[in-house]
Write a protein that holds these residues in place. Structure first.
Motif, PDB file in Angstrom:
ATOM      1  N   GLY A 116       0.887  -1.284   0.147  1.00 41.16           N
ATOM      2  CA  GLY A 116      -0.005   0.022   0.260  1.00 41.16           C
ATOM      3  C   GLY A 116       0.731   1.161  -0.111  1.00 41.16           C
ATOM      4  N   GLY A 117       0.161   2.355  -0.002  1.00 50.62           N
ATOM      5  CA  GLY A 117       0.757   3.566  -0.116  1.00 50.62           C
ATOM      6  C   GLY A 117       2.043   3.917   0.867  1.00 50.62           C
ATOM      7  N   ILE A 118       1.268   3.794   2.326  1.00 50.94           N
ATOM      8  CA  ILE A 118       2.488   4.092   3.362  1.00 50.94           C
ATOM      9  C   ILE A 118       3.382   2.839   3.644  1.00 50.94           C
ATOM     10  N   GLY A 119       2.517   1.565   3.764  1.00 53.14           N
ATOM     11  CA  GLY A 119       3.114   0.517   3.815  1.00 53.14           C
ATOM     12  C   GLY A 119       4.559   0.174   2.866  1.00 53.14           C
ATOM     13  N   ARG A 120       4.362   0.399   1.692  1.00 59.80           N
ATOM     14  CA  ARG A 120       5.332   0.451   0.790  1.00 59.80           C
ATOM     15  C   ARG A 120       6.709   1.480   1.320  1.00 59.80           C
ATOM     16  N   CYS A 121       6.071   2.750   1.586  1.00 58.53           N
ATOM     17  CA  CYS A 121       7.065   3.587   2.049  1.00 58.53           C
ATOM     18  C   CYS A 121       7.827   3.020   3.410  1.00 58.53           C
ATOM     19  N   VAL A 122       7.188   2.575   4.328  1.00 61.05           N
ATOM     20  CA  VAL A 122       7.924   1.914   5.302  1.00 61.05           C
ATOM     21  C   VAL A 122       8.838   0.485   5.169  1.00 61.05           C
ATOM     22  N   LEU A 123       8.295  -0.151   4.149  1.00 63.19           N
ATOM     23  CA  LEU A 123       8.985  -1.304   3.567  1.00 63.19           C
ATOM     24  C   LEU A 123      10.427  -0.883   3.050  1.00 63.19           C
ATOM     25  N   ASP A 124      10.316   0.226   2.038  1.00 61.12           N
ATOM     26  CA  ASP A 124      11.737   0.657   1.396  1.00 61.12           C
ATOM     27  C   ASP A 124      12.585   1.451   2.422  1.00 61.12           C
ATOM     28  N   ASP A 179      10.831  -7.592  16.373  1.00 65.54           N
ATOM     29  CA  ASP A 179      11.167  -6.323  17.563  1.00 65.54           C
ATOM     30  C   ASP A 179      10.099  -5.268  17.179  1.00 65.54           C
ATOM     31  N   ALA A 180       9.352  -5.152  16.086  1.00 64.49           N
ATOM     32  CA  ALA A 180       8.092  -4.358  15.956  1.00 64.49           C
ATOM     33  C   ALA A 180       7.534  -4.478  14.728  1.00 64.49           C
ATOM     34  N   VAL A 181       6.081  -4.332  14.835  1.00 68.77           N
ATOM     35  CA  VAL A 181       5.266  -4.456  13.869  1.00 68.77           C
ATOM     36  C   VAL A 181       4.719  -3.262  13.467  1.00 68.77           C
ATOM     37  N   LEU A 182       4.707  -2.933  12.205  1.00 71.68           N
ATOM     38  CA  LEU A 182       4.101  -1.766  11.592  1.00 71.68           C
ATOM     39  C   LEU A 182       3.242  -1.874  10.590  1.00 71.68           C
ATOM     40  N   SER A 183       1.881  -1.247  10.704  1.00 70.55           N
ATOM     41  CA  SER A 183       0.785  -1.543   9.913  1.00 70.55           C
ATOM     42  C   SER A 183       0.325  -0.204   9.244  1.00 70.55           C
ATOM     43  N   GLY A 184       0.166  -0.625   7.637  1.00 70.34           N
ATOM     44  CA  GLY A 184      -0.372   0.427   7.065  1.00 70.34           C
ATOM     45  C   GLY A 184      -1.827   0.377   6.410  1.00 70.34           C
TER      46      GLY A 184
END
Length: 221
Positions: free
Chosen positions: A10-18, A64-69
């Motif tokens: 997704g929009g934010i998720g892909r930014c987080v991933l990259d 260590d952390a889970v980030l969700s978009g």
């Protein structure tokens, strides 16, 4: 650091991933369609509209952390954010993962929910135009979406996990600036826009910032 990213295409998720990969983190991307990501990215296939608990536990175990978009792709999927977050929380509890950072939205600060039936009528960070014109208009158009996000925040507050909810205003696709304002438990005065890349930047920074734990954080440029 080992990071699991939900909605990584997704929009934010892909930014987080990259950004997480660029920073050298060990990243697991949880997506419905792994073919949308490079083969070098470690992926777990999962559809949060039809949850497989075993797949989610595999994805978050040892993180260590889970980030969700996570968010709906269209109006018909309103409700998926709270339901999906509830499933993520259950998987984290089952595996002992504790830190979670999610995306919400600025208008949620004044949206009632079952566990928060009497939120403030107005957000203290909003100016006259935002308070009386823009926010009411947006809330009417996206009523179901914001109600779902408010329930998602209920899920987090009741989870016992180390959670942070990030509440951006209108999102843009402009490049990362790294220059933005944040405030716990209120929106940003005069802050109507923010690039998705900057929201992702803050989400990653918040992972190691204990002052954000247990808070919804307003963010804007």
């Amino acid at each position: 650091m080992r990071i699991t990213v939900f909605a990584a295409t997704g929009g934010i998720g892909r930014c987080v991933l990259d950004q997480a990969i660029a920073a050298g983190h060990e990243v697991t991307a949880v997506v419905r369609d792994p073919s949308k990501l490079p083969s070098t990215v470690h992926t777990v296939r999962a559809d949060l509209s039809a949850v497989d608990p075993a797949a989610l536990e595999t994805a978050v175990g040892g993180a260590d952390a889970v980030l969700s978009g996570l968010g709906p792709r269209n109006a018909r999927l309103a409700g998926i954010t709270s339901a999906g977050t509830r499933a993520i929380v259950a998987a984290m509890k089952a595996t002992g993962a504790r830190r979670i950072v999610v995306v919400s939205a600025a208008p949620v600060s004044t949206v009632p929910s079952p566990d928060r039936p009497n939120p403030p009528r107005h957000d203290p960070g909003e100016g006259f135009v935002m308070r009386n014109v823009l926010t009411p208009m947006v809330k009417r158009v996206l009523r179901a979406h914001y109600a779902d996000l408010a329930i998602m925040e209920d899920v987090l507050r009741a989870s016992g996990l180390d959670w942070t909810s990030v509440r951006p205003p209108r999102l843009t696709d402009k490049p990362l600036t790294g220059v933005y304002r944040v405030a716990p438990e209120q929106n940003i005065r005069g802050g109507a826009l923010i690039p998705r890349a900057d929201v992702a930047h803050f989400m990653l920074a918040a992972v190691n910032d204990p002052t954000t734990i247990g808070h919804a954080v307003g963010i804007a440029t």
